[in-house]
Design an enzyme around this catalytic site. Structure first.
Site, PDB file in Angstrom:
ATOM      1  CD  GLU A 284       5.940  -5.019   2.380  1.00 59.51           C
ATOM      2  OE1 GLU A 284       6.199  -4.234   1.445  1.00 59.51           O
ATOM      3  OE2 GLU A 284       6.814  -5.426   3.177  1.00 59.51           O
ATOM      4  CB  CYS A 318      -0.180   0.419  -2.173  1.00 56.66           C
ATOM      5  SG  CYS A 318       0.036  -1.156  -2.963  1.00 56.66           S
TER       6      CYS A 318
HETATM    7  P1  NAD Z   1      -5.528   0.283   7.149  1.00 57.82           P
HETATM    8  O1  NAD Z   1      -4.169   0.452   7.725  1.00 57.82           O
HETATM    9  O2  NAD Z   1      -6.584   1.198   7.594  1.00 57.82           O
HETATM   10  O3  NAD Z   1      -6.073  -1.195   7.417  1.00 57.82           O
HETATM   11  C1  NAD Z   1      -5.343  -2.342   7.062  1.00 57.82           C
HETATM   12  C2  NAD Z   1      -5.666  -3.449   8.046  1.00 57.82           C
HETATM   13  O4  NAD Z   1      -5.182  -3.074   9.333  1.00 57.82           O
HETATM   14  C3  NAD Z   1      -7.170  -3.688   8.225  1.00 57.82           C
HETATM   15  O5  NAD Z   1      -7.403  -5.063   8.369  1.00 57.82           O
HETATM   16  C4  NAD Z   1      -7.471  -2.962   9.511  1.00 57.82           C
HETATM   17  O6  NAD Z   1      -8.587  -3.485  10.193  1.00 57.82           O
HETATM   18  C5  NAD Z   1      -6.209  -3.204  10.308  1.00 57.82           C
HETATM   19  N1  NAD Z   1      -5.946  -2.234  11.380  1.00 57.82           N
HETATM   20  C6  NAD Z   1      -6.381  -0.961  11.472  1.00 57.82           C
HETATM   21  N2  NAD Z   1      -5.957  -0.420  12.643  1.00 57.82           N
HETATM   22  C7  NAD Z   1      -5.226  -1.358  13.280  1.00 57.82           C
HETATM   23  C8  NAD Z   1      -4.508  -1.392  14.501  1.00 57.82           C
HETATM   24  N3  NAD Z   1      -4.440  -0.348  15.302  1.00 57.82           N
HETATM   25  N4  NAD Z   1      -3.865  -2.534  14.844  1.00 57.82           N
HETATM   26  C9  NAD Z   1      -3.898  -3.603  14.030  1.00 57.82           C
HETATM   27  N5  NAD Z   1      -4.575  -3.641  12.870  1.00 57.82           N
HETATM   28  C10 NAD Z   1      -5.222  -2.522  12.484  1.00 57.82           C
HETATM   29  O7  NAD Z   1      -5.333   0.335   5.561  1.00 57.82           O
HETATM   30  P2  NAD Z   1      -6.443   0.167   4.418  1.00 57.82           P
HETATM   31  O8  NAD Z   1      -7.268   1.391   4.378  1.00 57.82           O
HETATM   32  O9  NAD Z   1      -7.137  -1.138   4.510  1.00 57.82           O
HETATM   33  O10 NAD Z   1      -5.525   0.077   3.119  1.00 57.82           O
HETATM   34  C11 NAD Z   1      -5.044   1.204   2.483  1.00 57.82           C
HETATM   35  C12 NAD Z   1      -3.562   1.409   2.740  1.00 57.82           C
HETATM   36  O11 NAD Z   1      -2.855   0.207   2.483  1.00 57.82           O
HETATM   37  C13 NAD Z   1      -2.946   2.443   1.825  1.00 57.82           C
HETATM   38  O12 NAD Z   1      -2.064   3.253   2.555  1.00 57.82           O
HETATM   39  C14 NAD Z   1      -2.190   1.597   0.802  1.00 57.82           C
HETATM   40  O13 NAD Z   1      -1.121   2.270   0.190  1.00 57.82           O
HETATM   41  C15 NAD Z   1      -1.727   0.463   1.654  1.00 57.82           C
HETATM   42  N6  NAD Z   1      -1.436  -0.739   0.850  1.00 57.82           N
HETATM   43  C16 NAD Z   1      -0.123  -1.111   0.700  1.00 57.82           C
HETATM   44  C17 NAD Z   1       0.184  -2.212  -0.087  1.00 57.82           C
HETATM   45  C18 NAD Z   1       1.609  -2.664  -0.286  1.00 57.82           C
HETATM   46  O14 NAD Z   1       1.812  -3.781  -0.757  1.00 57.82           O
HETATM   47  N7  NAD Z   1       2.608  -1.852   0.042  1.00 57.82           N
HETATM   48  C19 NAD Z   1      -0.841  -2.925  -0.710  1.00 57.82           C
HETATM   49  C20 NAD Z   1      -2.169  -2.519  -0.512  1.00 57.82           C
HETATM   50  C21 NAD Z   1      -2.446  -1.426   0.272  1.00 57.82           C
END
Ligand code: NAD
Length: 525
Positions: A284, A318
């Site tokens: 997501e 998001c």
């Molecule tokens: P992010 O992708 O930086 O991090 C999310 C998670 O992924 C964290 O736990 C992070 O440690 C992990 N992660 C980072 N790199 C990784 C990798 N290479 N492999 C595996 N895991 C990894 O996102 P964020 O900054 O925490 O959140 C913001 C983003 O999330 C925005 O783009 C927002 O739109 C999206 N978001 C979407 C929803 C939805 O329901 N569609 C809800 C909330 C946030």
């Protein structure tokens, strides 16, 4: 079993609902820095290297020292998970359902502490933090109710043949959660797979590890066995990527950025020599969410809804509004009123209840937003002014409104994830719909209109997982508005909806020919 209901948010205009806030913040502050260990099979692994996270509103305050889980930690958690999976998945489903209700009750019991911790670790205001906590409770209750429905299965029996269609848990689920809804999203992402009988490896976001730990402990306290729920804090690109690659993990349940989500989808589609299953990836991701303001819209409502949608939690949702498409006939009036409203937003510490805009999550995030402003300076319509104190105290970034005409500009295409919104003028309603849909994303969208034909047209044509009419586009409620997008916003799992749990289950059909020819010797005796 209990009936599902949404937990209400308290009314903070009432003194009795506010008096806990200050003492609870002080109590949580007294426990800083919170040391977050990895926890495998209930055992805390303390000797791992650690990184620090700071209060975004008060950067001299270190809130958290989170451990960096490594491959060893992961391998141990996988060993224990494999050993205990059948105990947990073989439990009478009613037990797991009842445990999930307990988790919801415990979160409710602890909501003040949890809200104060959310405020200090992520910079959410108390009303936003409470909404996050309440949604976490709703997820527990809703998935408990949903699993009760699903596990009944479907029977179709004929004379001589019995058929039973039901579900089995998939196995080990890696949960990789974001920081922006550190309670709700993390809780829902774990509660769903657990109630179905899966084992969960939880990797909370770096920026909200202490909240993750707090909630993880409530799950164990509620009765989830320590052998089937492991806690692996650390950096995404290290332990997150290890979990994604591991061939014993059946499902990756990820919520976060598009960049990471797409890389996870690619990795999960890679078949390795030791792969014994097709790994499912629930990703997501982000949005570039539009609101259309129609020529005859109620502008009082539209201004208020756009303001809330663009700037709630500093636009770090998001679902946040970033593309405000306004019909030519009301453009100037709307613009004047919207800018006045943005100028009235109070920026300040989330510890002060009247603050509407707090800090953004990290220095890196602040610099990313400042670059957007610097790159599009000529398009700025309005930028709020920060106090000298805010500039140095935390990662504060003043709300910005742009005016743009170029639909290919990054102001029209890129997710901001901060308190930035761009205004676009369109000639007519069909252009508004086309431009709203002209995006790689399809997460949320909104329409303010009093024209029934336009409302019907938008219902048919708008591309968004969650489309809202004459209301704000943030704040989806569990069960009423199952949440999630399509196109490059997500795989359509819809958190808080009737399809969610099936992502963690294998559908199985069992058919028995009951026209037996005689009985076995054992039975005759
Ligand atoms: P992010 O992708 O930086 O991090 C999310 C998670 O992924 C964290 O736990 C992070 O440690 C992990 N992660 C980072 N790199 C990784 C990798 N290479 N492999 C595996 N895991 C990894 O996102 P964020 O900054 O925490 O959140 C913001 C983003 O999330 C925005 O783009 C927002 O739109 C999206 N978001 C979407 C929803 C939805 O329901 N569609 C809800 C909330 C946030």
């Amino acid at each position: 079993m209990q009936n599902f209901y949404n937990e209400p948010i308290r009314d903070f205009s009432k003194e009795e609902n506010r008096k806990w806030i200050f003492p609870t913040i002080q109590k949580i502050r007294g426990s800083f820095p919170i040391v977050v260990p990895a926890i495998v099979g209930g055992e805390e692994i303390k000797n791992l290297p650690k990184e620090k996270h700071r209060n975004p509103a008060k950067i001299e305050e270190i809130t958290t020292e989170y451990s960096l889980s490594d491959r060893n930690v992961l391998e141990n958690s996988i060993l224990i998970s494999k050993k205990y999976f059948s105990n947990w998945s073989g439990l009478d489903p009613k037990n797991r359902i009842s445990i999930l209700w307990n988790v919801g009750d415990l979160i409710l019991e602890n909501r003040n502490e949890l809200s104060a911790l959310i405020l200090l670790e992520t910079g959410k205001t108390i009303p936003e933090a409470e909404a996050d906590v309440v949604e976490a409770i709703d997820f527990c209750r809703y998935y408990a109710k949903e699993y009760e429905r699903i596990f009944q299965g479907q029977r179709i029996d004929l004379p001589g043949e019995e058929n039973f269609y039901s579900y089995k848990p998939k196995g080990i689920v890696g949960v990789i959660s974001p920081w922006n809804f550190p309670a709700a999203i993390l809780t829902g992402m774990c509660a769903g797979p657990l109630v179905c009988g899966n084992v969960v490896l939880l990797k909370p976001a770096e920026q909200s590890s202490a909240i993750g730990l707090y909630i993880y402990r409530l799950f164990l306290k509620a009765g989830v066995p320590k052998e089937v729920f492991h806690f692996l804090p650390g950096n995404g690109e290290d332990i997150g990527a290890e979990i994604v690659k591991n061939t014993d993990v059946s499902v990756i349940n990820f919520t976060g950025s598009r960049e990471v989500g797409i890389s996870i989808l690619k990795e999960c589609g890679t078949f390795r020599p030791d792969s014994r299953r097709i790994k499912r990836a629930l990703c997501e991701m982000g949005g570039k969410n539009p609101i259309i303001v129609d020529g005859d819209a109620d502008l009082d409502l539209a201004v208020e809804g756009a303001l809330q949608s663009a700037f709630g939690f500093q636009g770090q949702k998001c679902s946040a509004l970033s593309k405000l498409i306004v019909l030519d006939s009301c453009y100037e009036t709307f613009k004047t009123r919207f800018l006045e409203a943005v100028a009235s937003l109070k920026i300040g510490s989330p510890e002060i209840l009247s603050s509407k805009i707090g800090p953004v999550i990290t220095e890196e995030s602040k610099q990313r937003l400042e670059k957007i402003v610097a790159d599009h300076k000529s398009k700025i319509l309005f930028q709020a002014v920060l106090s000298e104190e805010s500039k140095t105290e935390g990662h504060y970034f003043a709300p910005v409104v742009f005016e743009e005409q170029d639909w290919n500009s990054e102001l029209a295409t890129k997710e901001f994830f901060g308190p930035i919104v761009a205004l676009f003028r369109v000639k007519n309603f069909s252009e508004a719909i086309d431009k709203a849909n002209d995006s790689d994303y399809a997460l949320t969208a909104g329409l303010y209109s009093r024209n029934p034909e336009h409302i019907e047209e938008a219902k048919r044509k708008i591309e968004a997982g969650n489309f809202y009419i004459n209301r704000a586009i943030t704040g989806a409620i569990v069960e009423r508005q199952p949440f999630g997008g399509f196109k490059l916003s997500g795989v359509g799992a819809k958190a808080g909806g009737p399809d969610y749990l099936k992502s963690f289950l294998e559908p199985i059909t069992i058919t028995e020919n009951t026209m037996r020819r005689g009985f076995t010797a054992d039975l005759i005796q």
